[in-house]
Design a protein around this motif. Structure first.
Motif, PDB file in Angstrom:
ATOM      1  N   ARG A 143      48.070  32.136  15.842  1.00  0.00           N
ATOM      2  CA  ARG A 143      47.839  32.731  14.519  1.00  0.00           C
ATOM      3  C   ARG A 143      47.536  34.221  14.588  1.00  0.00           C
ATOM      4  NH1 ARG A 143      42.314  30.959  12.259  1.00  0.00           N
ATOM      5  NH2 ARG A 143      41.768  32.558  13.800  1.00  0.00           N
ATOM      6  N   ASP A 144      46.620  34.617  15.456  1.00  0.00           N
ATOM      7  CA  ASP A 144      46.138  36.001  15.470  1.00  0.00           C
ATOM      8  C   ASP A 144      47.011  36.915  16.329  1.00  0.00           C
ATOM      9  OD1 ASP A 144      44.134  34.903  13.939  1.00  0.00           O
ATOM     10  OD2 ASP A 144      42.680  34.790  15.574  1.00  0.00           O
ATOM     11  N   CYS A 145      47.290  36.493  17.563  1.00  0.00           N
ATOM     12  CA  CYS A 145      48.145  37.316  18.429  1.00  0.00           C
ATOM     13  C   CYS A 145      49.620  37.135  18.083  1.00  0.00           C
ATOM     14  CB  CYS A 145      47.908  36.954  19.896  1.00  0.00           C
ATOM     15  SG  CYS A 145      46.393  37.627  20.589  1.00  0.00           S
ATOM     16  N   GLY A 146      50.036  35.889  17.931  1.00  0.00           N
ATOM     17  CA  GLY A 146      51.454  35.614  17.694  1.00  0.00           C
ATOM     18  C   GLY A 146      51.891  35.785  16.266  1.00  0.00           C
ATOM     19  N   GLN A 147      50.911  35.763  15.329  1.00  0.00           N
ATOM     20  CA  GLN A 147      51.208  35.877  13.896  1.00  0.00           C
ATOM     21  C   GLN A 147      52.358  34.943  13.510  1.00  0.00           C
ATOM     22  OE1 GLN A 147      51.731  40.194  13.494  1.00  0.00           O
ATOM     23  NE2 GLN A 147      49.569  40.384  12.925  1.00  0.00           N
ATOM     24  N   ILE A 148      52.202  33.701  13.918  1.00  0.00           N
ATOM     25  CA  ILE A 148      53.225  32.683  13.716  1.00  0.00           C
ATOM     26  C   ILE A 148      53.557  32.510  12.233  1.00  0.00           C
ATOM     27  CG2 ILE A 148      51.493  30.821  13.648  1.00  0.00           C
ATOM     28  CD1 ILE A 148      53.509  29.048  15.115  1.00  0.00           C
ATOM     29  N   LYS A 149      54.836  32.276  11.957  1.00  0.00           N
ATOM     30  CA  LYS A 149      55.291  32.082  10.581  1.00  0.00           C
ATOM     31  C   LYS A 149      56.093  30.785  10.470  1.00  0.00           C
ATOM     32  CE  LYS A 149      55.548  37.018   9.409  1.00  0.00           C
ATOM     33  NZ  LYS A 149      54.918  37.468  10.662  1.00  0.00           N
ATOM     34  N   PHE A 150      56.074  30.229   9.278  1.00  0.00           N
ATOM     35  CA  PHE A 150      56.799  28.993   9.009  1.00  0.00           C
ATOM     36  C   PHE A 150      58.278  29.168   9.361  1.00  0.00           C
ATOM     37  CE2 PHE A 150      59.149  25.952   6.481  1.00  0.00           C
ATOM     38  CZ  PHE A 150      58.375  24.811   6.555  1.00  0.00           C
ATOM     39  N   GLY A 151      58.822  28.188  10.069  1.00  0.00           N
ATOM     40  CA  GLY A 151      60.245  28.208  10.402  1.00  0.00           C
ATOM     41  C   GLY A 151      60.608  28.956  11.664  1.00  0.00           C
ATOM     42  N   GLN A 152      59.664  29.641  12.286  1.00  0.00           N
ATOM     43  CA  GLN A 152      59.975  30.378  13.510  1.00  0.00           C
ATOM     44  C   GLN A 152      60.239  29.433  14.679  1.00  0.00           C
ATOM     45  OE1 GLN A 152      56.703  33.196  14.107  1.00  0.00           O
ATOM     46  NE2 GLN A 152      58.003  34.850  13.357  1.00  0.00           N
ATOM     47  N   LYS A 153      60.996  29.945  15.648  1.00  0.00           N
ATOM     48  CA  LYS A 153      61.232  29.201  16.878  1.00  0.00           C
ATOM     49  C   LYS A 153      60.194  29.649  17.907  1.00  0.00           C
ATOM     50  CE  LYS A 153      65.502  28.861  18.247  1.00  0.00           C
ATOM     51  NZ  LYS A 153      66.908  29.256  18.603  1.00  0.00           N
ATOM     52  N   VAL A 154      59.395  28.690  18.376  1.00  0.00           N
ATOM     53  CA  VAL A 154      58.283  28.988  19.276  1.00  0.00           C
ATOM     54  C   VAL A 154      58.461  28.244  20.590  1.00  0.00           C
ATOM     55  CG1 VAL A 154      55.784  28.825  19.609  1.00  0.00           C
ATOM     56  CG2 VAL A 154      56.709  29.356  17.340  1.00  0.00           C
ATOM     57  N   LEU A 155      58.338  28.962  21.700  1.00  0.00           N
ATOM     58  CA  LEU A 155      58.373  28.366  23.034  1.00  0.00           C
ATOM     59  C   LEU A 155      56.950  28.339  23.584  1.00  0.00           C
ATOM     60  CD1 LEU A 155      60.278  27.478  25.506  1.00  0.00           C
ATOM     61  CD2 LEU A 155      59.831  29.793  26.361  1.00  0.00           C
ATOM     62  N   ILE A 156      56.525  27.173  24.052  1.00  0.00           N
ATOM     63  CA  ILE A 156      55.191  27.052  24.645  1.00  0.00           C
ATOM     64  C   ILE A 156      55.348  26.655  26.102  1.00  0.00           C
ATOM     65  CG2 ILE A 156      52.985  25.824  24.581  1.00  0.00           C
ATOM     66  CD1 ILE A 156      53.440  25.518  21.536  1.00  0.00           C
TER      67      ILE A 156
END
Length: 323
Positions: A143-156
């Motif tokens: 949330r804070d560093c990545g500023q994730i948004k709905f629909g984004q493609k995220v690799l963990i």
């Protein structure tokens, strides 16, 4: 009370179960009867005093100033100081003790109000104790560093570990399409946690899989950050939250320079424990959006064995301590 104590740096062999004085409740303190704790990578780093920077940060150049390790707890309030307003006797709480002296591997601890929140009502003490450090790190990283948004493609990367297992679930709850990276024997776990796609890093080089991502959360940073340039979209963000100390310092010291070279944002998370985020996690757990995944549970006397397992990096999810 009983507690796991260390008086010197070293392997898990320096830890022993001892009788020590029960904490005294301070004016602004909350006395908690610890019902469960959990083990984090930070525990074995403090235990060994390695890297040396940990000795400078937490005191004790030659001998550990922190003699009772452990930062995550869940338990019941058994006493409150006269200045405490948020809690009362009998409350079931969970929290992160890293900013108030550690001490989770014990039967009692005196914590500040800011370190605690009312525990989720739909999970066990053992499950609740795995949440504060790891889930809060995952939440702030996304949330804070990545500023994730709905629909984004995220690799963990490192998705099967303590932080990673929460990150997969939190990213899904926030509306992202999640690709989880893990080893072969942990792929079934990733399906259980709800990952959209799973990459077995023993079979596939994640930097050459032909996909690109808006956000990479790296909980197992053991390769150069430059390797991820090819799979991180222009303007995308790479967030380092765990792994090699050398990689950590690479991003901390040279992140802004590397960001300009790569044309992507490069960040390193320093998690900030706080009650408001614990409350957010509590609500997500009670809503069924995230569930702690416990590899195994040890007794208080078995903390040395539990830390040894964490050091060997063979854990799925979290390791809990039943006190």
């Amino acid at each position: 009370m009983k507690a796991i104590v260390q008086t010197e740096y070293g392997s898990p062999d320096v830890l022993s179960l001892q009788e020590v004085d029960k904490p005294i409740v301070t004016n602004n303190g909350v006395l908690v009867r610890v019902r469960a704790a959990s083990v984090n990578a930070g525990d074995w780093r403090l235990m060994r005093g390695d890297p040396f920077l940990t000795r400078l940060m937490f005191g004790g150049i030659l001998k550990p100033k922190i003699q009772i390790l452990g930062m995550d707890i869940a338990g019941c309030v058994e006493g409150v100081g006269k200045d405490v307003t948020q809690f009362q006797m009998g409350d079931q709480v969970f929290g992160d003790l890293s900013e108030c002296g550690f001490g989770a591997f014990a039967e009692y601890v005196c914590a500040t109000e800011a370190a605690l929140a009312i525990a989720p009502t739909n999970i066990s003490f053992e499950q609740a104790a795995t949440v504060p450090g790891a889930a809060l790190t995952a939440l702030q990283g996304l949330r804070d560093c990545g500023q994730i948004k709905f629909g984004q493609k995220v690799l963990i990367n490192g998705a099967s570990g303590g932080v990673g297992s929460f990150a997969v679930q939190i990213a899904k709850a926030l509306g992202a399409e999640v690709t989880a990276v893990c080893s072969t024997n942990k792929m079934e776990m990733m399906k259980t946690l709800g990952a959209d796609k799973i990459i077995d890093y023993t079979q596939t080089d994640i930097t050459k899989n032909g996909q690109d991502y808006d956000l990479i959360l790296d909980a197992a940073a053991y390769r150069s950050v430059f390797d991820y340039r090819s799979i991180l979209k222009d303007g995308g963000t790479y967030v380092l939250i765990g792994g090699s100390i050398s990689r950590l310092f690479q991003v901390m010291l040279f992140g802004s320079v590397i960001s300009r070279i790569m044309g992507r944002k490069l960040k390193c998370l320093i998690a900030k424990p706080n009650r408001s985020d614990l409350i957010i996690l509590k609500e997500m757990i009670e809503a069924g959006k995230i569930t702690p995944f416990i590899d195994r549970t040890y007794s208080l006397s078995e903390v040395p064995m539990a830390i040894r397992q964490i050091e060997q990096r063979q854990v799925r999810g979290k390791v809990a301590i039943s006190v």
